[in-house]
Design a protein around this motif. Structure first.
Motif, PDB file in Angstrom:
ATOM      1  N   GLU A   1       0.824  -1.219   0.000  1.00 45.11           N
ATOM      2  CA  GLU A   1       0.000   0.000   0.000  1.00 45.11           C
ATOM      3  C   GLU A   1       0.857   1.267   0.000  1.00 45.11           C
ATOM      4  OE1 GLU A   1      -3.356   0.632   0.099  1.00 45.11           O
ATOM      5  OE2 GLU A   1      -3.966  -1.456  -0.117  1.00 45.11           O
ATOM      6  N   LEU A   2       2.047   1.189   0.621  1.00 38.90           N
ATOM      7  CA  LEU A   2       2.898   2.380   0.689  1.00 38.90           C
ATOM      8  C   LEU A   2       3.891   2.429  -0.482  1.00 38.90           C
ATOM      9  CD1 LEU A   2       3.669   2.468   4.536  1.00 38.90           C
ATOM     10  CD2 LEU A   2       1.917   3.738   3.304  1.00 38.90           C
ATOM     11  N   GLY A   3       3.815   1.432  -1.375  1.00 43.85           N
ATOM     12  CA  GLY A   3       4.694   1.425  -2.559  1.00 43.85           C
ATOM     13  C   GLY A   3       6.167   1.340  -2.185  1.00 43.85           C
ATOM     14  N   LEU A   4       6.488   0.548  -1.146  1.00 47.12           N
ATOM     15  CA  LEU A   4       7.882   0.456  -0.684  1.00 47.12           C
ATOM     16  C   LEU A   4       8.605  -0.595  -1.531  1.00 47.12           C
ATOM     17  CD1 LEU A   4       7.032   0.483   3.112  1.00 47.12           C
ATOM     18  CD2 LEU A   4       7.889   2.393   1.748  1.00 47.12           C
ATOM     19  N   TYR A   5       9.371  -0.165  -2.520  1.00 46.21           N
ATOM     20  CA  TYR A   5       9.953  -1.125  -3.454  1.00 46.21           C
ATOM     21  C   TYR A   5      11.438  -1.405  -3.214  1.00 46.21           C
ATOM     22  CZ  TYR A   5      11.451   3.096  -5.968  1.00 46.21           C
ATOM     23  OH  TYR A   5      11.999   4.301  -6.300  1.00 46.21           O
ATOM     24  N   ALA A   6      12.075  -0.628  -2.335  1.00 45.79           N
ATOM     25  CA  ALA A   6      13.514  -0.856  -2.121  1.00 45.79           C
ATOM     26  C   ALA A   6      13.795  -1.027  -0.638  1.00 45.79           C
ATOM     27  CB  ALA A   6      14.322   0.317  -2.662  1.00 45.79           C
ATOM     28  N   ASN A   7      14.469  -2.116  -0.315  1.00 44.61           N
ATOM     29  CA  ASN A   7      14.866  -2.331   1.077  1.00 44.61           C
ATOM     30  C   ASN A   7      16.370  -2.069   1.192  1.00 44.61           C
ATOM     31  OD1 ASN A   7      15.749  -4.859   3.234  1.00 44.61           O
ATOM     32  ND2 ASN A   7      14.209  -3.381   3.848  1.00 44.61           N
ATOM     33  N   LEU A   8      16.706  -1.112   2.028  1.00 44.27           N
ATOM     34  CA  LEU A   8      18.121  -0.748   2.214  1.00 44.27           C
ATOM     35  C   LEU A   8      18.591  -1.333   3.532  1.00 44.27           C
ATOM     36  CD1 LEU A   8      16.946   1.622   0.412  1.00 44.27           C
ATOM     37  CD2 LEU A   8      18.718   3.018   1.433  1.00 44.27           C
ATOM     38  N   ARG A   9      19.703  -2.051   3.474  1.00 43.28           N
ATOM     39  CA  ARG A   9      20.217  -2.611   4.713  1.00 43.28           C
ATOM     40  C   ARG A   9      21.711  -2.309   4.835  1.00 43.28           C
ATOM     41  NH1 ARG A   9      18.814  -8.718   6.584  1.00 43.28           N
ATOM     42  NH2 ARG A   9      16.686  -8.069   6.220  1.00 43.28           N
ATOM     43  N   PRO A  10      22.050  -1.334   5.656  1.00 40.38           N
ATOM     44  CA  PRO A  10      23.476  -1.046   5.831  1.00 40.38           C
ATOM     45  C   PRO A  10      24.118  -2.087   6.748  1.00 40.38           C
ATOM     46  CG  PRO A  10      22.078   0.713   6.739  1.00 40.38           C
ATOM     47  CD  PRO A  10      21.201  -0.453   6.445  1.00 40.38           C
TER      48      PRO A  10
ATOM     49  N   ALA B   1      19.820  -2.300  11.380  1.00 40.57           N
ATOM     50  CA  ALA B   1      18.646  -1.512  11.023  1.00 40.57           C
ATOM     51  C   ALA B   1      18.369  -1.666   9.534  1.00 40.57           C
ATOM     52  CB  ALA B   1      18.944  -0.047  11.329  1.00 40.57           C
ATOM     53  N   SER B   2      17.143  -1.338   9.124  1.00 39.84           N
ATOM     54  CA  SER B   2      16.870  -1.309   7.688  1.00 39.84           C
ATOM     55  C   SER B   2      15.852  -0.226   7.362  1.00 39.84           C
ATOM     56  CB  SER B   2      16.363  -2.676   7.211  1.00 39.84           C
ATOM     57  OG  SER B   2      14.982  -2.792   7.443  1.00 39.84           O
ATOM     58  N   ALA B   3      15.860   0.154   6.094  1.00 44.17           N
ATOM     59  CA  ALA B   3      14.911   1.163   5.606  1.00 44.17           C
ATOM     60  C   ALA B   3      14.201   0.585   4.405  1.00 44.17           C
ATOM     61  CB  ALA B   3      15.671   2.422   5.189  1.00 44.17           C
ATOM     62  N   SER B   4      12.884   0.790   4.324  1.00 43.58           N
ATOM     63  CA  SER B   4      12.160   0.417   3.109  1.00 43.58           C
ATOM     64  C   SER B   4      11.616   1.707   2.519  1.00 43.58           C
ATOM     65  CB  SER B   4      11.013  -0.534   3.424  1.00 43.58           C
ATOM     66  OG  SER B   4      11.539  -1.740   3.929  1.00 43.58           O
ATOM     67  N   ILE B   5      12.005   1.953   1.262  1.00 41.13           N
ATOM     68  CA  ILE B   5      11.614   3.231   0.669  1.00 41.13           C
ATOM     69  C   ILE B   5      10.936   3.030  -0.686  1.00 41.13           C
ATOM     70  CG2 ILE B   5      13.384   4.603   1.842  1.00 41.13           C
ATOM     71  CD1 ILE B   5      14.976   4.488  -0.800  1.00 41.13           C
ATOM     72  N   GLY B   6      10.175   4.020  -1.071  1.00 38.81           N
ATOM     73  CA  GLY B   6       9.530   4.024  -2.373  1.00 38.81           C
ATOM     74  C   GLY B   6       9.543   5.460  -2.834  1.00 38.81           C
ATOM     75  N   ASP B   7       8.413   5.916  -3.366  1.00 38.66           N
ATOM     76  CA  ASP B   7       8.406   7.305  -3.804  1.00 38.66           C
ATOM     77  C   ASP B   7       7.739   8.214  -2.785  1.00 38.66           C
ATOM     78  OD1 ASP B   7       9.831   6.880  -6.148  1.00 38.66           O
ATOM     79  OD2 ASP B   7       8.038   5.998  -7.066  1.00 38.66           O
ATOM     80  N   ALA B   8       7.142   7.615  -1.725  1.00 35.05           N
ATOM     81  CA  ALA B   8       6.494   8.462  -0.710  1.00 35.05           C
ATOM     82  C   ALA B   8       7.139   8.207   0.655  1.00 35.05           C
ATOM     83  CB  ALA B   8       5.002   8.184  -0.704  1.00 35.05           C
ATOM     84  N   VAL B   9       6.332   7.861   1.640  1.00 31.65           N
ATOM     85  CA  VAL B   9       6.825   7.745   3.022  1.00 31.65           C
ATOM     86  C   VAL B   9       7.792   6.548   3.196  1.00 31.65           C
ATOM     87  CG1 VAL B   9       4.803   6.385   3.730  1.00 31.65           C
ATOM     88  CG2 VAL B   9       6.034   7.683   5.437  1.00 31.65           C
ATOM     89  N   GLY B  10       8.812   6.708   4.046  1.00 31.09           N
ATOM     90  CA  GLY B  10       9.782   5.641   4.305  1.00 31.09           C
ATOM     91  C   GLY B  10       9.480   4.919   5.611  1.00 31.09           C
ATOM     92  N   LEU B  11       9.828   3.623   5.652  1.00 29.09           N
ATOM     93  CA  LEU B  11       9.577   2.778   6.825  1.00 29.09           C
ATOM     94  C   LEU B  11      10.923   2.279   7.360  1.00 29.09           C
ATOM     95  CD1 LEU B  11       7.283   0.870   8.263  1.00 29.09           C
ATOM     96  CD2 LEU B  11       8.189  -0.825   6.716  1.00 29.09           C
TER      97      LEU B  11
END
Ligand code: NAD
Length: 365
Positions: free
Chosen positions: A99-108, A262-272
């Motif tokens: 629903e949030l369009g989170l298409y990329a998971n970033l994991r440093p 930690a990880s970040a999931s991002i798309g074109d709107a809000v990040g998780l």
């Protein structure tokens, strides 16, 4: 800066660790003069118990209208032990990503020098490792056609990628590489899989727009070996959903403990932003969970969603200082850690807040 952050604790230790992540965000706001407004929402087992849904509409509406989300984890033993239950906590997570369009998971994957000994890999191989994974989240065998035939004796999951899905995450990876050591390693299985050949062809085309970034390709089997053999040879790793799922868990061992990542999931709107660990039923309620992965998720949130680099680096420095001073939670302690330096969840949160106070004077506002 004025921003609205949703704290989404979820289940188990998710509640315990996000409490500390939030406290650190509050301290950062106080030090740097920002106004962060907070709200919470239900997801997972708690949401099912209260509303019948793993992600109620009310939660989704809040998530869609905020500036960033600090998430804990979902999961409950009841579901792990009964695969036949139809409504499940993880459905809330998958629905939220979609629903949030989170298409990329970033994991440093960044190793704190102080924890070199906590990994099962030799310190001389690990020292200086600093990898940023970009795992695609919306395609691949997870979302392709799947099913059974021949009376249930044959099963299939179609591995599928569309060009635009590869393009959009490739751009994100190249842009991130520009701010780091300017190298992207794209991981696929192009010697065997057609979807990987499309992946490689698309990444090569996108790469032409970033001539200042070095692009290399590795087959997934080679990448799995090199991650352990020479982790320092990687900067940004770009890969699909299935290969990324496996490689990022492998790479988590470079950092020593699940409680640190930690990880970040991002798309074109809000990040998780969330720790990579789950709800850890075995330690829930004991107050001993390591909150550093949630605190480091808060640092990623400040950097990626709000562009607050100094504030984000402040948190990394505070974590580093705490570890250098010998403080540990039980999961990262070893035989040499004195008893008085083994902290519980709350006192590790206190320790990071205190480190922030020590190194930053509060802005007058
Ligand atoms: P887990 O990550 O919850 O725990 C694995 C092991 O690591 C456990 O021994 C746990 O005590 C330890 N651990 C994890 N985080 C820790 C921390 N912060 N501090 C100290 N120790 C920590 O994985 P699991 O046990 O396989 O799964 C438990 C539940 O979590 C399941 O219901 C699963 O479905 C769910 N899960 C959720 C997510 C998510 O919400 N993103 C991810 C993974 C698992």
């Amino acid at each position: 800066m004025k921003k609205k952050i949703i704290i989404l604790p979820g289940d188990g230790i998710g509640k315990e660790v996000t409490t500390e992540g939030k406290r650190v965000l509050e301290k950062i706001a106080e030090i740097f003069g920002h106004q962060f407004e907070y709200d919470t929402a239900l997801i997972g087992h708690d949401a099912i118990e209260t509303t019948g849904s793993p992600l109620p509409d009310e939660s989704l509406a809040k998530l869609k209208s905020c500036d960033a989300i600090l998430f804990g984890a979902v999961g409950h033993p009841k579901y792990d032990n009964d695969p036949t239950l139809k409504v499940r906590p993880e459905q809330g997570l998958l629905k939220m990503r979609k629903e949030l369009g989170l298409y990329a998971n970033l994991r440093p994957i960044k190793l704190f020098d102080e924890l070199l000994e906590a990994s099962s890999i030799k310190p001389e191989i690990l020292k200086g490792s600093d990898i940023l994974f970009f795992r695609e989240l919306t395609g691949d065998a997870y979302f392709g056609e799947k099913g059974r035939k021949d009376d249930g004796n044959t099963a299939y999951d179609m591995m599928i990628y569309q060009r635009y899905e590869v393009e959009r995450i490739a751009h994100k990876a190249f842009q991130a590489a520009r701010t780091r050591r300017k190298k992207v390693t794209s991981v696929d299985k192009a010697n065997v899989l057609e979807s990987s050949r499309l992946w490689r062809e698309t990444v090569q085309l996108v790469g032409k727009q970033y001539p200042d970034v070095q692009l290399e390709h590795q087959f997934v089997d080679t990448a799995a070996m090199k991650l352990i053999q020479s982790p320092r040879s990687f900067d940004v790793v770009l890969t699909g959903n299935l290969f990324g799922d496996i490689l990022t868990d492998e790479a988590s061992q470079i950092a020593g403990s699940m409680g640190m990542l930690a990880s970040a999931s991002i798309g074109d709107a809000v990040g998780l932003y969330e720790p990579i660990h789950g709800s850890a039923h075995d330690i829930t309620g004991k107050g001993i969970a390591n909150p550093l992965a949630s605190i480091l998720s808060a640092a990623l949130l400040l950097d990626i969603s709000f562009g607050l680099k100094e504030e984000s680096n402040g948190i990394l420095e505070a974590v580093s200082n705490a570890l250098r001073s010998g403080f540990r939670t039980a999961d990262i302690a070893d035989a040499r850690t004195p008893k008085e330096k083994i902290l519980n969840t709350r006192s590790m949160g206190d320790c990071i807040v205190e480190q922030l106070s020590l190194t930053h004077a509060t802005v007058n506002h």
